[in-house]
Write a protein that holds these residues in place. Structure first.
Motif, PDB file in Angstrom:
ATOM      1  N   ILE A   1       0.861  -1.188   0.000  1.00 58.51           N
ATOM      2  CA  ILE A   1       0.000   0.000   0.000  1.00 58.51           C
ATOM      3  C   ILE A   1       0.893   1.232   0.000  1.00 58.51           C
ATOM      4  N   HIS A   2       0.523   2.191  -0.842  1.00 54.68           N
ATOM      5  CA  HIS A   2       1.321   3.411  -0.979  1.00 54.68           C
ATOM      6  C   HIS A   2       0.386   4.612  -0.793  1.00 54.68           C
ATOM      7  N   PRO A   3       0.817   5.609  -0.005  1.00 57.51           N
ATOM      8  CA  PRO A   3      -0.103   6.712   0.318  1.00 57.51           C
ATOM      9  C   PRO A   3      -0.179   7.790  -0.760  1.00 57.51           C
ATOM     10  N   ALA A   4      -0.462   7.371  -1.977  1.00 59.64           N
ATOM     11  CA  ALA A   4      -0.616   8.316  -3.095  1.00 59.64           C
ATOM     12  C   ALA A   4      -1.409   7.635  -4.191  1.00 59.64           C
ATOM     13  N   LEU A   5      -1.899   8.464  -5.109  1.00 61.35           N
ATOM     14  CA  LEU A   5      -2.578   7.927  -6.281  1.00 61.35           C
ATOM     15  C   LEU A   5      -1.510   7.601  -7.319  1.00 61.35           C
ATOM     16  N   LEU A   6      -0.978   6.393  -7.235  1.00 63.69           N
ATOM     17  CA  LEU A   6       0.047   5.991  -8.217  1.00 63.69           C
ATOM     18  C   LEU A   6      -0.545   6.046  -9.615  1.00 63.69           C
ATOM     19  N   PRO A   7       0.202   6.367 -10.651  1.00 67.78           N
ATOM     20  CA  PRO A   7       1.662   6.470 -10.650  1.00 67.78           C
ATOM     21  C   PRO A   7       2.227   7.819 -10.211  1.00 67.78           C
ATOM     22  N   SER A   8       1.419   8.677  -9.605  1.00 74.53           N
ATOM     23  CA  SER A   8       1.989   9.918  -9.067  1.00 74.53           C
ATOM     24  C   SER A   8       2.648   9.662  -7.715  1.00 74.53           C
ATOM     25  N   PHE A   9       3.675  10.385  -7.448  1.00 76.94           N
ATOM     26  CA  PHE A   9       4.291  10.482  -6.118  1.00 76.94           C
ATOM     27  C   PHE A   9       4.779   9.147  -5.579  1.00 76.94           C
TER      28      PHE A   9
ATOM     29  N   ALA B   1      -5.801  13.619  -3.489  1.00 79.17           N
ATOM     30  CA  ALA B   1      -4.725  12.675  -3.196  1.00 79.17           C
ATOM     31  C   ALA B   1      -5.389  11.335  -2.889  1.00 79.17           C
ATOM     32  N   GLY B   2      -4.632  10.387  -2.344  1.00 78.30           N
ATOM     33  CA  GLY B   2      -5.267   9.102  -2.055  1.00 78.30           C
ATOM     34  C   GLY B   2      -4.258   8.028  -1.749  1.00 78.30           C
ATOM     35  N   ALA B   3      -4.716   6.799  -1.894  1.00 82.87           N
ATOM     36  CA  ALA B   3      -3.863   5.645  -1.605  1.00 82.87           C
ATOM     37  C   ALA B   3      -4.069   4.583  -2.680  1.00 82.87           C
ATOM     38  N   THR B   4      -3.074   3.724  -2.809  1.00 83.37           N
ATOM     39  CA  THR B   4      -3.098   2.679  -3.836  1.00 83.37           C
ATOM     40  C   THR B   4      -2.628   1.352  -3.248  1.00 83.37           C
ATOM     41  N   VAL B   5      -3.395   0.302  -3.484  1.00 79.01           N
ATOM     42  CA  VAL B   5      -2.912  -1.056  -3.202  1.00 79.01           C
ATOM     43  C   VAL B   5      -2.535  -1.674  -4.542  1.00 79.01           C
TER      44      VAL B   5
ATOM     45  N   ASN C   1      -3.318  11.776   7.643  1.00 77.64           N
ATOM     46  CA  ASN C   1      -4.392  11.149   8.431  1.00 77.64           C
ATOM     47  C   ASN C   1      -5.614  10.856   7.581  1.00 77.64           C
ATOM     48  N   ARG C   2      -5.952  11.817   6.704  1.00 75.66           N
ATOM     49  CA  ARG C   2      -7.131  11.611   5.845  1.00 75.66           C
ATOM     50  C   ARG C   2      -6.890  10.419   4.914  1.00 75.66           C
ATOM     51  N   ILE C   3      -5.696  10.338   4.367  1.00 72.62           N
ATOM     52  CA  ILE C   3      -5.383   9.220   3.463  1.00 72.62           C
ATOM     53  C   ILE C   3      -5.368   7.905   4.248  1.00 72.62           C
ATOM     54  N   LEU C   4      -4.778   7.932   5.442  1.00 66.51           N
ATOM     55  CA  LEU C   4      -4.647   6.693   6.233  1.00 66.51           C
ATOM     56  C   LEU C   4      -6.011   6.062   6.523  1.00 66.51           C
ATOM     57  N   LYS C   5      -7.008   6.924   6.814  1.00 69.75           N
ATOM     58  CA  LYS C   5      -8.349   6.381   7.081  1.00 69.75           C
ATOM     59  C   LYS C   5      -8.848   5.557   5.896  1.00 69.75           C
ATOM     60  N   THR C   6      -8.551   6.017   4.693  1.00 67.65           N
ATOM     61  CA  THR C   6      -9.015   5.256   3.522  1.00 67.65           C
ATOM     62  C   THR C   6      -8.123   4.040   3.267  1.00 67.65           C
ATOM     63  N   GLU C   7      -6.846   4.127   3.669  1.00 67.48           N
ATOM     64  CA  GLU C   7      -5.973   2.952   3.548  1.00 67.48           C
ATOM     65  C   GLU C   7      -6.578   1.790   4.322  1.00 67.48           C
ATOM     66  N   HIS C   8      -7.143   2.124   5.487  1.00 65.44           N
ATOM     67  CA  HIS C   8      -7.698   1.069   6.351  1.00 65.44           C
ATOM     68  C   HIS C   8      -8.958   0.443   5.766  1.00 65.44           C
ATOM     69  N   LYS C   9      -9.486   1.042   4.712  1.00 63.09           N
ATOM     70  CA  LYS C   9     -10.620   0.424   4.014  1.00 63.09           C
ATOM     71  C   LYS C   9     -10.141  -0.350   2.786  1.00 63.09           C
TER      72      LYS C   9
END
Ligand code: GAR
Length: 210
Positions: free
Chosen positions: A108-116, A133-137, A168-176
């Protein structure tokens, strides 16, 4: 039942979110059998032990990357691990490791890959001035943060955001999305087609991110 091995380097909140999803029955066909860390004081190791999961610090000092990874791989194989889950694991994996679990490693990466890609993804997002922004699995391949994308989440970026508030905002969505990805994987609903992931059946309901 799939056997998962988790690698982490710190707090372990993503590991915990997957563990809780298993405990609650959201993920039915997978169990975490071992947790490994390159950091002796990783909080995630303690959390694993508290839940009765075998958890070990593997000291990287004095070892070449591949030597170290050989230790990890042999431990994971010893536990008959089917999938490796990177949950805040802050070391680059050697080609040896990746070849040992080809298409069987999730990150899991705390960005909308392929950015950042790379370190401090949330800071990179703020510096770039993006509005979302966001997260990617994704599956792990030899190129850093570049493997086939399984699930992503999106969050807004506000003018008042700091690296901390955005993280923190991104992490909450990582947990989903991490439990969701592991659930789909454990139900054999994820198929690789070149660099794309195809998911069988509906997998998001209307209030998933509510
Ligand atoms: C998470 O934000 C994860 O996306 C990030 O580290 C954090 C770990 O938190 N991973 C990376 O940056 C990998 N490149 P956690 O230890 O509480 O799960």
């Amino acid at each position: 039942m799939y056997r998962l091995g988790v690698l982490l380097s710190g707090r372990g909140s993503n590991f915990e979110s997957i563990l809780n999803a298993i405990k609650s029955g959201y993920i039915k066909n997978a169990e975490i059998v071992v947790v490994l860390s390159n950091k002796a004081d990783a909080r995630g190791l303690e959390k694993a032990k508290e839940s009765g999961i075998d958890a070990f610090f593997i000291n990287p000092n004095g070892l070449q990357r591949e030597e170290y990874d050989k230790k990890l791989v042999s431990l994971l194989k010893g536990y008959s691990v089917d999938y490796v889950i990177l949950a805040g694991y802050m070391r680059i994996l050697s080609d040896y490791f990746i070849e040992s679990f080809e298409n069987k490693i999730l990150n899991i990466h705390p960005a909308l890959l392929p950015s950042f890609k790379g370190l401090h993804a949330q800071r990179q997002a703020l510096e770039a001035g993006v509005r979302f922004a966001g997260a990617t699995v994704h599956f792990v391949t030899k190129e850093l943060d570049s493997g086939p994308i399984i699930v992503q989440s999106v969050v807004p970026v506000f003018d008042a955001d700091t690296e901390g508030s955005l993280s923190n905002r991104i992490l909450k969505t990582e947990h989903k999305i991490y439990p969701l990805a592991v659930k789909l994987l454990s139900e054999d609903r994820i198929k690789l087609k070149g660099n794309r992931v195809m998911i069988e059946g509906d997998f998001l309901d209307a209030d998933f991110f509510a």
